[in-house]
Design an enzyme around this catalytic site. Structure first.
Site, PDB file in Angstrom:
ATOM      1  N   GLY A   1       0.821  -1.216   0.000  1.00  0.00           N
ATOM      2  CA  GLY A   1       0.000   0.000   0.000  1.00  0.00           C
ATOM      3  C   GLY A   1       0.850   1.260   0.000  1.00  0.00           C
TER       4      GLY A   1
ATOM      5  N   ARG B   1       1.235  -5.805  -4.966  1.00  0.00           N
ATOM      6  CA  ARG B   1       1.251  -6.694  -3.809  1.00  0.00           C
ATOM      7  C   ARG B   1       1.649  -8.125  -4.155  1.00  0.00           C
ATOM      8  NH1 ARG B   1      -0.535  -4.415   0.763  1.00  0.00           N
ATOM      9  NH2 ARG B   1      -2.083  -2.741   0.688  1.00  0.00           N
TER      10      ARG B   1
ATOM     11  N   ASP C   1       4.969  -7.876   5.249  1.00  0.00           N
ATOM     12  CA  ASP C   1       4.919  -8.930   4.236  1.00  0.00           C
ATOM     13  C   ASP C   1       5.972  -8.708   3.145  1.00  0.00           C
ATOM     14  OD1 ASP C   1       2.889 -10.497   5.355  1.00  0.00           O
ATOM     15  OD2 ASP C   1       1.320  -9.258   4.483  1.00  0.00           O
TER      16      ASP C   1
ATOM     17  N   LYS D   1       8.222   0.508   5.474  1.00  0.00           N
ATOM     18  CA  LYS D   1       7.107   1.361   5.012  1.00  0.00           C
ATOM     19  C   LYS D   1       5.785   0.798   5.487  1.00  0.00           C
ATOM     20  CE  LYS D   1       4.452  -0.060   2.516  1.00  0.00           C
ATOM     21  NZ  LYS D   1       3.489  -0.760   1.665  1.00  0.00           N
ATOM     22  N   THR D   2       4.884   1.561   5.953  1.00  0.00           N
ATOM     23  CA  THR D   2       3.464   1.259   6.067  1.00  0.00           C
ATOM     24  C   THR D   2       2.802   2.304   6.957  1.00  0.00           C
ATOM     25  OG1 THR D   2       1.702  -0.229   6.734  1.00  0.00           O
ATOM     26  CG2 THR D   2       3.749  -0.518   7.943  1.00  0.00           C
TER      27      THR D   2
ATOM     28  N   ASP E   1       0.331   1.770   8.531  1.00  0.00           N
ATOM     29  CA  ASP E   1      -0.275   1.048   9.665  1.00  0.00           C
ATOM     30  C   ASP E   1       0.541   1.162  10.954  1.00  0.00           C
ATOM     31  OD1 ASP E   1      -1.962   0.315   7.665  1.00  0.00           O
ATOM     32  OD2 ASP E   1      -1.363  -1.786   7.613  1.00  0.00           O
TER      33      ASP E   1
HETATM   34  P1  FBP Z   1       0.670  -2.003   3.621  1.00  0.00           P
HETATM   35  O1  FBP Z   1       0.627  -2.920   4.796  1.00  0.00           O
HETATM   36  O2  FBP Z   1       1.077  -2.652   2.370  1.00  0.00           O
HETATM   37  O3  FBP Z   1       1.478  -0.774   3.906  1.00  0.00           O
HETATM   38  O4  FBP Z   1      -0.818  -1.477   3.351  1.00  0.00           O
HETATM   39  C1  FBP Z   1      -1.496  -0.735   4.284  1.00  0.00           C
HETATM   40  C2  FBP Z   1      -2.952  -0.568   3.967  1.00  0.00           C
HETATM   41  O5  FBP Z   1      -3.203   0.798   3.700  1.00  0.00           O
HETATM   42  C3  FBP Z   1      -3.849  -1.073   5.098  1.00  0.00           C
HETATM   43  O6  FBP Z   1      -4.014  -0.107   6.103  1.00  0.00           O
HETATM   44  C4  FBP Z   1      -5.116  -1.419   4.359  1.00  0.00           C
HETATM   45  O7  FBP Z   1      -5.880  -2.388   5.048  1.00  0.00           O
HETATM   46  C5  FBP Z   1      -4.604  -1.958   3.061  1.00  0.00           C
HETATM   47  O8  FBP Z   1      -3.373  -1.313   2.823  1.00  0.00           O
HETATM   48  C6  FBP Z   1      -5.519  -1.706   1.898  1.00  0.00           C
HETATM   49  O9  FBP Z   1      -5.028  -2.372   0.793  1.00  0.00           O
HETATM   50  P2  FBP Z   1      -5.297  -1.976  -0.709  1.00  0.00           P
HETATM   51  O10 FBP Z   1      -4.457  -0.792  -1.019  1.00  0.00           O
HETATM   52  O11 FBP Z   1      -4.820  -3.167  -1.471  1.00  0.00           O
HETATM   53  O12 FBP Z   1      -6.750  -1.687  -0.859  1.00  0.00           O
END
Ligand code: FBP
Length: 552
Positions: free
Chosen positions: A81, A145, A176, A202-203, A205
């Site tokens: 993400g 992803r 991941d 990175k994230t 979250d």
């Molecule tokens: P990462 O763990 O890859 O940084 O993604 C974070 C995130 O924004 C989460 O908070 C959310 O649940 C998810 O990505 C949403 O995924 P997508 O962008 O595939 O809709």
């Protein structure tokens, strides 16, 4: 392309580098600590990571580094993400490479990890990069992803590395994606290849953190963006005095985002998934908690309020957790059969015959939309996509039902009108705050120093983050040190351990100490927009989470 005035000014921003990285390029040496161990499952992980397990922590210190000026060719991947600051990691990496040797080259793999396996790359030149410095988004090279897990994917990655003559690959990603980085580093060594792999944390979250990785980048900007929006909603609620706003916040399993936003905005209620799990709070118990606040505030004639909900909470409510675990397992083991079922009716009839009696009853009692959302595609790592489950709507409908019962019993004097919101994508590509702009640049530069020093299987690490940026401490952490074994897609897999909210930690305790008051008395705080220019206390402050964690 037309650009905004802010974009123009952000291009010109010069990220601050820690002193350890801003000295002469040949004067950045490495100091190594003792060998390390993984967080758990040491025996199994030592076997799985024969070549990369147990490496020491490293810190950059003053000293001679003769290798740093060698010509290098590096490929970089943005994975998972979006998170504000990704472009600056690439900028720090690029500037480091060119400082080391003007002939060094950087390739950007397009569309995430699949760019590496499919050999889709473009060279990142100074002119191209300059259009993205200090900007949000991952649009410079795109993200994806794809999980590199099959033997042919590993072989294809090696093939690409050979074709491009790569010395190293940098993977900018979350838990991941950095698990991918660790597996790739191990694979390259096991095949006798010298291609190094370095990760960057990175994230938005905030769940990729530990003693040596104090924060993942993007968290700072995302929580400040969401807090601005929540503050605006609080002010609207306090002005109109007629709505309860239920705000679901991104963050996947961890509640770090919700917790930080609560500390910044002081809403009436903030659910914390980790607490829900620890105390085994049922859905009914959560609904009662919300109704209690609604009723008490109605007694004070305040028929409005704000509830924050971490998006992952559904995975932590015991009965929902059990249901999701069963669905994940059944879907993973019967992927083909499940894939052939057409439509929700057919899928739910099929599940009815497989789920345990408790899970079946719960599944059938859920509003149709929520049940459908629980069956949506898993992500490539086998996770349920919590960002697509509208928990705020589930809670609103359950709270409405409970309040009408209380009204009928004569114990609820107010009126209840609720609105649902989901803040997630709004914060992932904001212009990075000064904190993230500096942090990301330092991470990218650190990745370069790790590569130039011959290391592989490491995560770039920049610490001491509550001090001014010049005093941050840069180095690297072995990826194997952060691993454990977890059940994924029906079997035990090595993964980087997620850091969830620590219920003994200072940020949660700060919320716990104040929330009884907030639940009844309007205590809203309006943080306003991120500031990029101005005094340090408005534009360079780290998050409350970081400050509280550092204070202990
Ligand atoms: P990462 O763990 O890859 O940084 O993604 C974070 C995130 O924004 C989460 O908070 C959310 O649940 C998810 O990505 C949403 O995924 P997508 O962008 O595939 O809709």
């Amino acid at each position: 392309m037309e650009i905004s005035a802010l974009q123009k000014f952000r291009y010109a921003y010069k990220p601050k580098l820690p002193v350890g990285l801003s000295r002469g390029i040949t004067e950045i040496a490495l100091e190594s600590g003792a060998p390390t161990e993984s967080v758990s499952d040491q025996g199994e992980l030592r076997e799985l990571f024969k070549y990369t397990y147990g490496k020491p922590l490293v810190t950059f210190v003053p000293g001679k580094n003769d290798q740093i000026q060698k010509k290098l060719t590096v490929g970089v991947i943005l994975s998972g993400g979006q998170a504000p600051g990704g472009h600056n990691v690439i900028a720090g990496l690029f500037d480091g490479l060119k400082k080391g040797n003007a002939d060094s080259k950087l390739y950007g793999f397009l569309g995430g990890p699949s760019g590496l396996t499919d050999n889709k790359a473009r060279e990142i030149t100074a002119d191209f990069l300059d259009q993205y410095r200090n900007t949000g988004g991952f649009d410079m090279i795109g993200s994806g992803r794809t999980k590199i897990e099959r033997p042919e994917q590993f072989a294809a990655a090696l093939e690409t590395a050979k074709k491009l003559n790569l010395d190293a690959v940098v993977i900018i990603g979350g838990d991941d994606s950095n698990t991918n980085a660790a597996l790739l580093a191990e694979y390259f060594l096991s095949r006798g290849s010298a291609v190094q792999v370095i990760g960057c944390p990175k994230t938005i979250d905030g769940d990729l953190k530990n003693r040596y990785v104090e924060a993942s980048f993007g968290f700072d900007t995302a929580v400040k963006t969401y807090s601005e929006l929540i503050g605006n909603i609080e002010r609207d609620a306090a002005s109109a005095k007629k709505y309860w706003h239920f705000v679901r916040l991104m963050g996947r399993s961890a509640s770090h985002i919700a917790l930080e936003c609560a500390l910044q905005t002081q809403p009436n209620i903030c659910l914390i998934s980790e607490e829900v799990e620890a105390n085994r709070f049922s859905l009914g118990r959560i609904v009662d908690q919300i109704c209690d606040s609604v009723v008490k505030r109605a007694e004070n004639k305040e028929n409005f309020g704000v509830v924050l909900i971490p998006e992952g909470v559904v995975e932590f409510i015991p009965e929902m957790k059990q249901l999701i675990a069963e669905l994940n397992e059944v879907i993973a083991v019967n992927a083909e059969t499940f894939g052939r079922l057409e439509g929700f009716e057919a899928q739910s009839a099929w599940f009815a015959g497989i789920l345990s009696p408790g899970s079946r009853a719960l599944f059938q009692s859920l509003p149709g939309e929520i049940a459908k959302q629980l069956l949506m595609d898993r992500d490539p790592h086998g996770n349920v996509q919590v960002s697509r489950i509208e928990t705020e709507k589930l809670l609103i409908s359950m709270v409405e039902k409970k309040l009408s019962e209380l009204k009928a019993a004569g114990t609820y004097p107010g009126s209840f009108s609720a609105l649902g919101h989901f803040f997630g994508y709004e914060g992932r590509c904001a212009f990075p705050s000064n904190f993230d702009a500096n942090y990301c640049y330092a991470l990218g530069f650190s990745a370069f120093v790790l590569i130039a020093s011959g290391l592989t299987g490491y995560l770039a690490s920049v610490r001491n983050l509550t001090a001014p940026a010049e005093q941050w401490i840069a180095g690297g952490v072995p990826l194997s040190m952060m691993m454990n074994l977890e059940r994924r897609k029906g079997s035990q897999k090595p993964v980087i351990k997620k850091a969830l909210v620590d219920l003994e930690g200072s940020p949660f305790k700060a919320l716990a100490a104040a929330r009884e008051t907030w639940a009844v008395k309007t205590s809203f705080v309006f943080p306003g927009a991120i500031q990029y220019f101005g005094p340090p206390e408005v534009c360079d402050e780290p998050t409350k989470t970081l400050r509280l964690e550092h204070r202990g």
